[in-house]
Structures are given as structure tokens and as C-alpha cells.
Design an enzyme around this catalytic site. Structure first.
Site, PDB file in Angstrom:
ATOM      1  N   TYR A  99       5.697  -1.937  17.554  1.00 19.10           N
ATOM      2  CA  TYR A  99       6.318  -2.708  16.618  1.00 19.10           C
ATOM      3  C   TYR A  99       6.648  -4.290  17.267  1.00 19.10           C
ATOM      4  O   TYR A  99       6.467  -5.155  16.448  1.00 19.10           O
ATOM      5  CB  TYR A  99       7.824  -2.192  16.142  1.00 19.10           C
ATOM      6  CG  TYR A  99       8.483  -2.855  15.102  1.00 19.10           C
ATOM      7  CD1 TYR A  99       8.005  -2.921  13.767  1.00 19.10           C
ATOM      8  CD2 TYR A  99       9.909  -3.147  15.403  1.00 19.10           C
ATOM      9  CE1 TYR A  99       8.824  -3.592  12.749  1.00 19.10           C
ATOM     10  CE2 TYR A  99      10.631  -3.680  14.253  1.00 19.10           C
ATOM     11  CZ  TYR A  99      10.013  -4.145  13.181  1.00 19.10           C
ATOM     12  OH  TYR A  99      11.123  -4.744  12.247  1.00 19.10           O
ATOM     13  N   ASN A 122       0.855  -1.145  -0.074  1.00 22.90           N
ATOM     14  CA  ASN A 122       0.018  -0.020  -0.118  1.00 22.90           C
ATOM     15  C   ASN A 122       0.882   1.240   0.118  1.00 22.90           C
ATOM     16  O   ASN A 122       0.314   2.408   0.100  1.00 22.90           O
ATOM     17  CB  ASN A 122      -0.968  -0.001   1.247  1.00 22.90           C
ATOM     18  CG  ASN A 122      -0.227   0.156   2.549  1.00 22.90           C
ATOM     19  OD1 ASN A 122       0.974   0.165   2.647  1.00 22.90           O
ATOM     20  ND2 ASN A 122      -0.924   0.190   3.549  1.00 22.90           N
ATOM     21  N   GLY A 137       6.980   2.045   1.552  1.00 23.91           N
ATOM     22  CA  GLY A 137       7.844   1.867   0.507  1.00 23.91           C
ATOM     23  C   GLY A 137       7.308   2.807  -0.675  1.00 23.91           C
ATOM     24  O   GLY A 137       6.555   3.646  -0.405  1.00 23.91           O
ATOM     25  N   SER A 143       5.135  -4.088   6.690  1.00 23.09           N
ATOM     26  CA  SER A 143       5.193  -3.364   7.957  1.00 23.09           C
ATOM     27  C   SER A 143       5.949  -2.506   7.966  1.00 23.09           C
ATOM     28  O   SER A 143       7.207  -2.779   7.523  1.00 23.09           O
ATOM     29  CB  SER A 143       5.475  -4.490   9.111  1.00 23.09           C
ATOM     30  OG  SER A 143       5.911  -3.946  10.376  1.00 23.09           O
ATOM     31  N   LYS A 193       5.027  -7.698  16.236  1.00 22.65           N
ATOM     32  CA  LYS A 193       5.853  -8.975  15.564  1.00 22.65           C
ATOM     33  C   LYS A 193       5.661 -10.126  16.454  1.00 22.65           C
ATOM     34  O   LYS A 193       5.666 -11.263  15.826  1.00 22.65           O
ATOM     35  CB  LYS A 193       7.332  -8.386  15.346  1.00 22.65           C
ATOM     36  CG  LYS A 193       7.601  -7.647  14.284  1.00 22.65           C
ATOM     37  CD  LYS A 193       7.229  -8.076  12.837  1.00 22.65           C
ATOM     38  CE  LYS A 193       7.659  -7.020  11.934  1.00 22.65           C
ATOM     39  NZ  LYS A 193       7.466  -7.672  10.437  1.00 22.65           N
TER      40      LYS A 193
HETATM   41  P1  NAD Z   1      10.004  -1.013   4.716  1.00 16.90           P
HETATM   42  O1  NAD Z   1       9.281   0.018   5.444  1.00 16.90           O
HETATM   43  O2  NAD Z   1      10.967  -0.493   3.744  1.00 16.90           O
HETATM   44  O3  NAD Z   1       9.052  -1.953   3.923  1.00 16.90           O
HETATM   45  C1  NAD Z   1       7.901  -2.570   4.441  1.00 16.90           C
HETATM   46  C2  NAD Z   1       6.886  -2.204   3.406  1.00 16.90           C
HETATM   47  O4  NAD Z   1       5.679  -2.770   3.718  1.00 16.90           O
HETATM   48  C3  NAD Z   1       6.683  -1.001   2.531  1.00 16.90           C
HETATM   49  O5  NAD Z   1       6.720  -1.323   1.039  1.00 16.90           O
HETATM   50  C4  NAD Z   1       5.236  -0.766   2.901  1.00 16.90           C
HETATM   51  O6  NAD Z   1       4.565   0.484   2.257  1.00 16.90           O
HETATM   52  C5  NAD Z   1       4.364  -1.724   3.038  1.00 16.90           C
HETATM   53  N1  NAD Z   1       3.354  -2.038   4.068  1.00 16.90           N
HETATM   54  C6  NAD Z   1       3.493  -1.586   5.422  1.00 16.90           C
HETATM   55  N2  NAD Z   1       2.029  -1.530   5.722  1.00 16.90           N
HETATM   56  C7  NAD Z   1       1.296  -2.346   4.796  1.00 16.90           C
HETATM   57  C8  NAD Z   1      -0.216  -2.656   4.723  1.00 16.90           C
HETATM   58  N3  NAD Z   1      -0.848  -2.447   5.687  1.00 16.90           N
HETATM   59  N4  NAD Z   1      -0.513  -3.146   3.582  1.00 16.90           N
HETATM   60  C9  NAD Z   1       0.462  -3.430   2.437  1.00 16.90           C
HETATM   61  N5  NAD Z   1       1.730  -3.027   2.464  1.00 16.90           N
HETATM   62  C10 NAD Z   1       2.165  -2.643   3.617  1.00 16.90           C
HETATM   63  O7  NAD Z   1      10.755  -1.898   5.743  1.00 16.90           O
HETATM   64  P2  NAD Z   1      12.106  -2.970   5.604  1.00 16.90           P
HETATM   65  O8  NAD Z   1      13.001  -2.390   6.208  1.00 16.90           O
HETATM   66  O9  NAD Z   1      12.048  -3.457   4.015  1.00 16.90           O
HETATM   67  O10 NAD Z   1      11.218  -4.380   6.203  1.00 16.90           O
HETATM   68  C11 NAD Z   1      10.534  -5.237   5.599  1.00 16.90           C
HETATM   69  C12 NAD Z   1      10.154  -6.417   6.498  1.00 16.90           C
HETATM   70  O11 NAD Z   1      11.290  -6.795   7.106  1.00 16.90           O
HETATM   71  C13 NAD Z   1       9.478  -5.756   7.665  1.00 16.90           C
HETATM   72  O12 NAD Z   1       8.382  -6.552   7.978  1.00 16.90           O
HETATM   73  C14 NAD Z   1      10.387  -5.603   8.817  1.00 16.90           C
HETATM   74  O13 NAD Z   1       9.662  -5.690  10.169  1.00 16.90           O
HETATM   75  C15 NAD Z   1      11.463  -6.612   8.706  1.00 16.90           C
HETATM   76  N6  NAD Z   1      12.503  -6.493   9.255  1.00 16.90           N
HETATM   77  C16 NAD Z   1      13.360  -5.473   8.438  1.00 16.90           C
HETATM   78  C17 NAD Z   1      14.539  -5.449   9.100  1.00 16.90           C
HETATM   79  C18 NAD Z   1      15.629  -4.466   8.735  1.00 16.90           C
HETATM   80  O14 NAD Z   1      16.621  -4.080   9.128  1.00 16.90           O
HETATM   81  N7  NAD Z   1      15.193  -3.682   7.611  1.00 16.90           N
HETATM   82  C19 NAD Z   1      14.899  -6.033  10.451  1.00 16.90           C
HETATM   83  C20 NAD Z   1      14.068  -6.716  10.936  1.00 16.90           C
HETATM   84  C21 NAD Z   1      12.867  -7.013  10.383  1.00 16.90           C
END
Ligand code: NAD
Length: 318
Positions: A148, A35, A39, A78, A152
Site C-alpha cells: 500500500y 470494480n 466498495g 485502491s 501510493k
Molecule cells: P474503500 O476501499 O472503501 O474504497 C476504495 C474503492 O476503490 C472501492 O470502492 C474499490 O472497489 C475501488 N477499487 C479498488 N481497486 C479498484 C480498481 N482496480 N478499479 C476500480 N475500482 C477499484 O477505501 P476508502 O477508505 O474509501 O479510501 C479511498 C481512497 O482514499 C483510497 O485511495 C485510499 O488509499 C485513500 N485514503 C483513505 C484513507 C481512509 O482513512 N479511509 C486514508 C488515506 C487515504
């Protein structure tokens, strides 16, 4: 993953878009559901021409509108950076709970494997170091970060319940700090914040005394781990991250070196409930999947700096 269909929720985000790239390279069909809360369409714009890539703009808090066969669901939707989840606290709780149940339901209906992108934040401010998957964590359930961390933890509980209750083919992956190109300049996490400030000649803000540690894994390694877990039948949880632990101060100095920036370092207040130490024990990932990070922090940071140089130049040109 060749000739399989993967749904990637959050596929237009930082890690999700790299995962979509890797899946397309592996000749999978990819349905990206996002959404664009945190992102961007830009992250997957280069994939739109592929006949094997579909982008669905949708909130995963609504039932997922995905037609046809699905072999694997990667649930990444998320907000992930503290700046983002503190700005969107209710959306974060909602996508971790309702959104996860919807993604699980899609996987169950289609008999697909389900991979949850969980986080090291389920360990909170850990009393065990390094953190193994057996550690239950130390999370403040009502602090600002709880939106958060607890979302999770709920997502993990829901994933485990679907496995127990329905025999669903699920996996939980606990991702530790990941960095790389496509992080946003305003993302707020240490690497984008340090690199952006170094490149624009502003002093790097180091919280506390900078002795708190982080273990930074390059995004290509994280994606390789997600694919390895998806290709197995392992339920997890599995830690994915690097055991190369650095202090935040060391990371700041490394960024100054790599950017050749003369911007100094400024100490600022520590955010509430900020974890003091962070390092995964990745024995399970090594032994079960033969997975380990291949890209050293220096190499990963160099590629990331190049990305931010391009982003800042594009921003200046607009
Ligand atoms: P990010 O914010 O870049 O990507 C998250 C994506 O989810 C975004 O594109 C956002 O638009 C989308 N999104 C959020 N809520 C939504 C909804 N209700 N419906 C549809 N889309 C939705 O974050 P990231 O760093 O790429 O993280 C991706 C995943 O990995 C997350 O679940 C995060 O918790 C997990 N994670 C990331 C890290 C890190 O260091 N980047 C570490 C641990 C866990």
C-alpha cells in the site's frame, strides 16, 4: 464544481461515495468508476436515479472507458484498509501504479484537473512528528504494508512526473485516518472494528499497549478538503486530517462510552510495521484553502455508531 463533470475512481467506496454525494449536491455531473473490489454498489444506489450520475463498473487497471468532456478526475480507487490491502496485495500495487497512470492519462487527454487520493502512509512509521508535507517518510519497502505505502508513493511520483513532463494540472492530497458511515463492519480499521465489537458485546481488541496514536477525521471534512483542493490550482502535496491526536486506548474508551457497551478491552499483538504516532500538520491546508476539520471526533463517532447499528440490524434481519 457546479455544472462540471467529475470522474471519481473508487467512487463506490467509503470516501468515494461521500465525494459523489457532495459533487451531486454541488450540481456536478459525476462518472463513478469502480470494480467493487472493496466498495459496493449499495453505497451509491441512492444516486442511480439522478440524471447527473453514471456508474461504470470497470477496473482502472484497464484504459478508462469514459466518453465526453471531463473537468476533474478524483483518483480514489485502491484498497485502503490493512485487512483489504493485505488480502489483495498485488491488486493494491497494480491499482496504485497502472491504475494511477490510466487515471492520469484520462485527465491529460481531456485537459482535466487530477486529484490523487494519497495517504499519510507515505510517511510510514514517522521520525518527524507531527508530519508536514516536507517530510519524506520512513517506509519499510519490503514489509507487508509496503504494497500500500509504496504503491501510493509510486502514485505520487507518477502524478509529479505528469505535471513536470506534460504540464498536467495535478494535485496530491495526503489523507490521514478518515472515518464515518459506509465503512464496512469487516473493514478491520480501528473505528469499525471497535464499534462493531462494542455493539455485539465482544471485547475491543487494542493492539500493543494502546498508547500508539491516531488522528481521526470525519469523512465530511475529508470530502470538503478534496473539493477545496480540486477547485484550486495547487499541486500539493496537501495533508488533510485532524490535529486532534488520540491514543488508540482513548478511542476504544470513547467507543465504549458512546455505545454504552459493557464489552471490555483486550490487548492483542501489534501488527508488523504499525505506525507509532500519527498526526498531520495541516498548516498548509488552513493557509492555502481555509480548510480545517469542523466535526469533532465525538460527533462523528455518534453518527458512525448510528450507521453501524443500522448495518447490524439489517444484517440480522437478512
Ligand atoms: P474503500 O476501499 O472503501 O474504497 C476504495 C474503492 O476503490 C472501492 O470502492 C474499490 O472497489 C475501488 N477499487 C479498488 N481497486 C479498484 C480498481 N482496480 N478499479 C476500480 N475500482 C477499484 O477505501 P476508502 O477508505 O474509501 O479510501 C479511498 C481512497 O482514499 C483510497 O485511495 C485510499 O488509499 C485513500 N485514503 C483513505 C484513507 C481512509 O482513512 N479511509 C486514508 C488515506 C487515504
Amino acid at each position: 464544481m457546479a455544472r462540471r463533470t467529475a470522474v471519481v475512481t473508487g467512487g463506490a467506496g467509503f470516501i468515494g461515495s461521500h465525494l459523489c454525494d457532495a459533487l451531486i449536491r454541488a450540481e456536478s455531473a459525476v462518472i463513478c468508476v469502480d470494480n467493487f473490489l472493496t466498495g459496493s454498489r449499495d453505497n451509491v444506489a441512492h444516486l442511480l436515479a439522478s440524471p447527473h450520475f453514471d456508474l461504470i463498473e470497470q477496473d482502472v487497471n484497464d484504459k478508462l472507458a469514459v466518453a465526453g468532456e471531463v473537468d476533474v478526475v478524483f483518483h480514489l480507487a485502491s484498497p485502503a484498509s490493512p485487512v483489504d490491502y493485505l488480502r489483495h496485495p498485488i491488486e493494491t500495487l497494480s491499482v496504485g501504479s497502472v491504475g494511477t497512470l490510466n487515471a492520469l492519462e484520462l485527465a491529460r487527454e481531456r485537459g482535466a484537473r487530477f486529484v490523487l487520493a494519497s495517504t499519510s502512509e507515505v510517511y510510514g512509521d514517522p521520525h518527524q512528528h507531527p508530519q508536514t508535507e516536507a517530510y519524506w517518510g520512513n517506509v519499510n519497502p519490503i514489509g507487508p504494508r509496503s504494497v500500500y505505502d509504496e504503491a501510493k508513493r509510486f502514485a505520487e511520483a507518477a502524478t509529479a512526473a505528469y505535471r513536470r513532463e506534460y504540464g498536467a494540472d495535478t494535485a496530491i492530497v495526503r489523507i490521514f485516518n478518515t472515518f464515518g458511515p459506509r465503512m464496512r463492519t469487516d473493514d478491520g480499521r480501528a473505528v469499525p472494528a471497535f464499534v462493531t465489537r462494542a455493539l455485539t458485546g465482544q471485547s475491543l481488541h487494542v493492539a500493543g499497549d494502546g498508547r500508539q496514536s491516531r488522528s481521526l477525521c470525519y469523512v465530511d471534512d475529508t470530502v470538503a478538503g478534496l473539493l477545496a483542493v480540486a477547485a484550486s490550482s495547487h499541486p500539493g502535496p496537501v495533508n488533510l486530517g485532524t490535529e486532534d491526536e488520540r491514543t488508540v486506548m482513548d478511542i476504544a474508551r470513547l467507543v465504549l462510552d458512546l455505545t454504552g457497551s459493557a464489552a471490555g478491552i483486550e490487548f492483542v499483538a501489534m501488527p508488523e510495521d504499525d505506525p507509532g504516532r500519527r498526526r498531520p500538520d495541516t498548516t498548509l491546508a488552513r493557509e492555502a484553502f481555509g480548510w480545517e476539520p469542523r466535526i469533532a471526533i465525538e460527533g462523528g463517532l455518534a453518527a458512525t455508531v448510528t450507521w453501524f447499528v443500522q448495518q447490524l440490524a439489517a444484517g440480522a434481519a437478512r
